[in-house]
Design a protein around this motif. Structure first.
Motif, PDB file in Angstrom:
ATOM      1  N   ARG A 129      40.774 -76.743 -31.903  1.00  0.00           N
ATOM      2  CA  ARG A 129      40.089 -76.703 -30.613  1.00  0.00           C
ATOM      3  C   ARG A 129      40.783 -75.714 -29.684  1.00  0.00           C
ATOM      4  NH1 ARG A 129      36.230 -80.375 -29.645  1.00  0.00           N
ATOM      5  NH2 ARG A 129      35.911 -81.997 -31.209  1.00  0.00           N
ATOM      6  N   ALA A 130      40.030 -75.185 -28.743  1.00  0.00           N
ATOM      7  CA  ALA A 130      40.577 -74.203 -27.811  1.00  0.00           C
ATOM      8  C   ALA A 130      41.729 -74.812 -27.017  1.00  0.00           C
ATOM      9  CB  ALA A 130      39.481 -73.710 -26.870  1.00  0.00           C
ATOM     10  N   PRO A 131      42.899 -74.175 -27.027  1.00  0.00           N
ATOM     11  CA  PRO A 131      44.051 -74.715 -26.292  1.00  0.00           C
ATOM     12  C   PRO A 131      44.115 -74.248 -24.842  1.00  0.00           C
ATOM     13  CG  PRO A 131      44.740 -72.845 -27.581  1.00  0.00           C
ATOM     14  CD  PRO A 131      43.270 -73.012 -27.838  1.00  0.00           C
ATOM     15  N   CYS A 132      43.104 -73.466 -24.421  1.00  0.00           N
ATOM     16  CA  CYS A 132      43.067 -72.955 -23.069  1.00  0.00           C
ATOM     17  C   CYS A 132      41.660 -72.425 -22.809  1.00  0.00           C
ATOM     18  CB  CYS A 132      44.098 -71.831 -22.873  1.00  0.00           C
ATOM     19  SG  CYS A 132      44.049 -70.579 -24.174  1.00  0.00           S
ATOM     20  N   ALA A 133      41.319 -72.267 -21.570  1.00  0.00           N
ATOM     21  CA  ALA A 133      40.022 -71.682 -21.225  1.00  0.00           C
ATOM     22  C   ALA A 133      40.114 -70.163 -21.314  1.00  0.00           C
ATOM     23  CB  ALA A 133      39.615 -72.098 -19.823  1.00  0.00           C
ATOM     24  N   GLY A 134      39.069 -69.537 -21.869  1.00  0.00           N
ATOM     25  CA  GLY A 134      39.107 -68.093 -21.986  1.00  0.00           C
ATOM     26  C   GLY A 134      37.889 -67.542 -22.678  1.00  0.00           C
ATOM     27  N   THR A 135      38.045 -66.353 -23.224  1.00  0.00           N
ATOM     28  CA  THR A 135      36.941 -65.640 -23.859  1.00  0.00           C
ATOM     29  C   THR A 135      37.308 -65.280 -25.288  1.00  0.00           C
ATOM     30  OG1 THR A 135      36.309 -64.674 -21.728  1.00  0.00           O
ATOM     31  CG2 THR A 135      35.428 -63.625 -23.706  1.00  0.00           C
ATOM     32  N   ILE A 136      36.379 -65.486 -26.200  1.00  0.00           N
ATOM     33  CA  ILE A 136      36.588 -65.101 -27.592  1.00  0.00           C
ATOM     34  C   ILE A 136      36.436 -63.585 -27.695  1.00  0.00           C
ATOM     35  CG2 ILE A 136      35.819 -65.392 -29.976  1.00  0.00           C
ATOM     36  CD1 ILE A 136      36.941 -67.952 -28.713  1.00  0.00           C
ATOM     37  N   VAL A 137      37.484 -62.913 -28.181  1.00  0.00           N
ATOM     38  CA  VAL A 137      37.416 -61.457 -28.313  1.00  0.00           C
ATOM     39  C   VAL A 137      37.208 -61.026 -29.762  1.00  0.00           C
ATOM     40  CG1 VAL A 137      38.777 -61.038 -26.242  1.00  0.00           C
ATOM     41  CG2 VAL A 137      39.938 -61.243 -28.440  1.00  0.00           C
ATOM     42  N   ALA A 138      37.418 -61.940 -30.699  1.00  0.00           N
ATOM     43  CA  ALA A 138      37.150 -61.637 -32.104  1.00  0.00           C
ATOM     44  C   ALA A 138      36.980 -62.949 -32.853  1.00  0.00           C
ATOM     45  CB  ALA A 138      38.280 -60.813 -32.721  1.00  0.00           C
ATOM     46  N   ALA A 139      36.065 -62.943 -33.811  1.00  0.00           N
ATOM     47  CA  ALA A 139      35.848 -64.133 -34.644  1.00  0.00           C
ATOM     48  C   ALA A 139      35.295 -63.689 -35.990  1.00  0.00           C
ATOM     49  CB  ALA A 139      34.886 -65.104 -33.968  1.00  0.00           C
ATOM     50  N   GLU A 140      35.806 -64.275 -37.053  1.00  0.00           N
ATOM     51  CA  GLU A 140      35.360 -63.980 -38.414  1.00  0.00           C
ATOM     52  C   GLU A 140      35.377 -65.277 -39.197  1.00  0.00           C
ATOM     53  OE1 GLU A 140      33.979 -62.903 -41.673  1.00  0.00           O
ATOM     54  OE2 GLU A 140      34.352 -61.153 -40.384  1.00  0.00           O
ATOM     55  N   GLY A 141      34.254 -65.591 -39.871  1.00  0.00           N
ATOM     56  CA  GLY A 141      34.201 -66.863 -40.586  1.00  0.00           C
ATOM     57  C   GLY A 141      33.608 -66.805 -41.972  1.00  0.00           C
ATOM     58  N   ASN A 142      33.377 -65.592 -42.513  1.00  0.00           N
ATOM     59  CA  ASN A 142      32.670 -65.475 -43.785  1.00  0.00           C
ATOM     60  C   ASN A 142      33.545 -65.111 -44.977  1.00  0.00           C
ATOM     61  OD1 ASN A 142      30.082 -66.085 -42.712  1.00  0.00           O
ATOM     62  ND2 ASN A 142      29.975 -63.998 -41.869  1.00  0.00           N
ATOM     63  N   MET A 143      34.848 -65.058 -44.784  1.00  0.00           N
ATOM     64  CA  MET A 143      35.733 -64.736 -45.904  1.00  0.00           C
ATOM     65  C   MET A 143      35.991 -65.980 -46.740  1.00  0.00           C
ATOM     66  SD  MET A 143      38.450 -62.064 -44.258  1.00  0.00           S
ATOM     67  CE  MET A 143      37.880 -60.581 -43.427  1.00  0.00           C
ATOM     68  N   PRO A 144      36.257 -65.814 -48.031  1.00  0.00           N
ATOM     69  CA  PRO A 144      36.405 -66.978 -48.907  1.00  0.00           C
ATOM     70  C   PRO A 144      37.747 -67.678 -48.733  1.00  0.00           C
ATOM     71  CG  PRO A 144      36.823 -64.977 -50.130  1.00  0.00           C
ATOM     72  CD  PRO A 144      36.351 -64.536 -48.773  1.00  0.00           C
ATOM     73  N   ASP A 145      37.757 -68.980 -49.062  1.00  0.00           N
ATOM     74  CA  ASP A 145      39.013 -69.716 -49.211  1.00  0.00           C
ATOM     75  C   ASP A 145      39.471 -69.545 -50.654  1.00  0.00           C
ATOM     76  OD1 ASP A 145      39.415 -71.037 -46.626  1.00  0.00           O
ATOM     77  OD2 ASP A 145      37.547 -72.073 -47.088  1.00  0.00           O
ATOM     78  N   PHE A 146      40.723 -69.195 -50.833  1.00  0.00           N
ATOM     79  CA  PHE A 146      41.249 -68.942 -52.174  1.00  0.00           C
ATOM     80  C   PHE A 146      41.898 -70.191 -52.763  1.00  0.00           C
ATOM     81  CE2 PHE A 146      41.361 -64.709 -50.213  1.00  0.00           C
ATOM     82  CZ  PHE A 146      40.661 -63.984 -51.170  1.00  0.00           C
ATOM     83  N   GLU A 147      41.877 -70.270 -54.097  1.00  0.00           N
ATOM     84  CA  GLU A 147      42.698 -71.259 -54.766  1.00  0.00           C
ATOM     85  C   GLU A 147      44.158 -70.840 -54.653  1.00  0.00           C
ATOM     86  OE1 GLU A 147      41.446 -71.899 -58.791  1.00  0.00           O
ATOM     87  OE2 GLU A 147      39.860 -73.291 -58.169  1.00  0.00           O
ATOM     88  N   VAL A 148      45.034 -71.814 -54.625  1.00  0.00           N
ATOM     89  CA  VAL A 148      46.479 -71.564 -54.522  1.00  0.00           C
ATOM     90  C   VAL A 148      46.983 -71.070 -55.886  1.00  0.00           C
ATOM     91  CG1 VAL A 148      48.704 -72.675 -54.078  1.00  0.00           C
ATOM     92  CG2 VAL A 148      46.669 -73.348 -52.754  1.00  0.00           C
ATOM     93  N   PRO A 149      47.803 -69.988 -55.940  1.00  0.00           N
ATOM     94  CA  PRO A 149      48.411 -69.237 -54.844  1.00  0.00           C
ATOM     95  C   PRO A 149      47.734 -67.888 -54.582  1.00  0.00           C
ATOM     96  CG  PRO A 149      49.619 -68.799 -56.839  1.00  0.00           C
ATOM     97  CD  PRO A 149      48.463 -69.693 -57.231  1.00  0.00           C
TER      98      PRO A 149
END
Length: 318
Positions: free
Chosen positions: A201-221
């Protein structure tokens, strides 16, 4: 990695305790040095090593065993019956080893404790960004003994310059049942890790200047050394930017240009980018200059609810 962890965090402490149990020094000076040397090394290991693996409370077990052995051995032989000085080759060899352990353990202990001091840079104080759960700091502090990120402060190394802004970053692991960070030693499945899917969650009030959410989650390692941040959010609060990296695929719920208030949902912790296992990377920086890499801004120190967190500290989510 497994061999190194077992050697440093299991076999070495057990060897130190076994030395104190089975081969206690016969002289007063030798026993005092042996007790101090083993204690200094155990304390240094407790403060310097990452205890997400095997478990965060193991140093407390070692410390309790050390104290019990010192009391047991001190009480087992009358002090007035012991010679003051070591005697013979083995006695002086053991004494020399104990002094060496005192020096090495003492140096690392002092450096680790110095890492708890807030660095002489601007400090950004934010609210707790982590949702329900218990979390362990894997990297954090003001020197490289407790925070591996500090190496990127070295401006003479060209490859560090593009991500210099993360120099005072914090890394968080999750703590599950019995304080374990994962279901197993090092499972490949990201969902087996306690922090995977933890809400951010946002820890302060402000503006999002960049966001990326479409990259894959990798198996470890597995990891992506090119797109180091992976799925991420950069939140500008006043004159500082708060960067959240390695977020979960498809979880980012904000977009560039959005305004948020403290407590708004940003997404979830994942295992994207240059992440060797699921964890949260968070740091504060000045905005990068126009045209420069996004996390090359001036690094700032970060406090969470007034706490300057250091490796080994724990945090309860809100």
């Amino acid at each position: 990695m497994t061999a190194m962890v077992l050697g440093i965090q299991v076999f070495l402490p057990l060897a130190l305790l076994a030395w104190l149990l089975f081969l206690p020094a016969r002289s007063l000076m030798g026993f005092a040095a042996q007790s101090a040397g083993t204690g200094a090394m155990l304390f240094a290991l407790a403060r310097v090593a990452q205890w997400a693996l095997p478990v965060w409370w193991l140093p407390w077990v070692y410390g309790s065993l050390w104290l019990g052995l010192v009391i047991f051995r001190a009480a087992g032989t009358r002090l007035d019956k012991r010679p003051v000085l070591p005697d013979g080759t083995w006695g002086w060899t053991g004494f020399a080893l104990a002094v060496l352990l005192c020096a090495v353990g003492g140096w690392y202990s002092v450096r680790a404790l110095m890492g708890r001091s807030v660095p002489a840079v601007e400090v950004v104080d934010i609210a707790n960004p982590l949702g329900p759960g218990r979390y362990l700091v894997g990297n954090g502090g003001s020197n490289a003994v407790v925070n591996a990120h500090l190496t990127t402060l070295d401006a003479s190394v060209a490859r560090f310059r593009p991500w210099r802004g993360q120099s005072y970053a914090l890394d968080f692991f999750g703590l599950g049942p019995w304080g374990l960070r994962a279901e197993g030693w090092r499972p490949a499945e990201p969902a087996a890790y306690a922090i995977f899917g933890a809400e951010l969650r946002a820890p302060c009030a402000g503006t999002i200047v960049a966001a990326e959410g479409n990259m894959p989650d990798f198996e470890v390692p597995e990891q992506d050394p090119v797109n180091r941040l992976g799925n991420h959010v950069v939140l500008r609060c006043g004159e500082a930017e708060i960067v959240f990296a390695h977020m979960r695929h498809g979880s980012v719920s904000v977009a560039s240009g959005d305004s948020v208030v403290e407590g708004d949902r940003l997404g979830e912790v994942g295992n994207s980018g240059a992440s060797t296992e699921p964890h949260l990377h968070i740091h504060a920086q000045r905005p990068a200059v126009e045209g420069a890499p996004p996390i090359s801004g001036e690094p700032l120190a970060l406090q969470i609810e007034g706490r300057f967190l250091v490796r080994g500290d724990r945090l309860v989510g809100r």
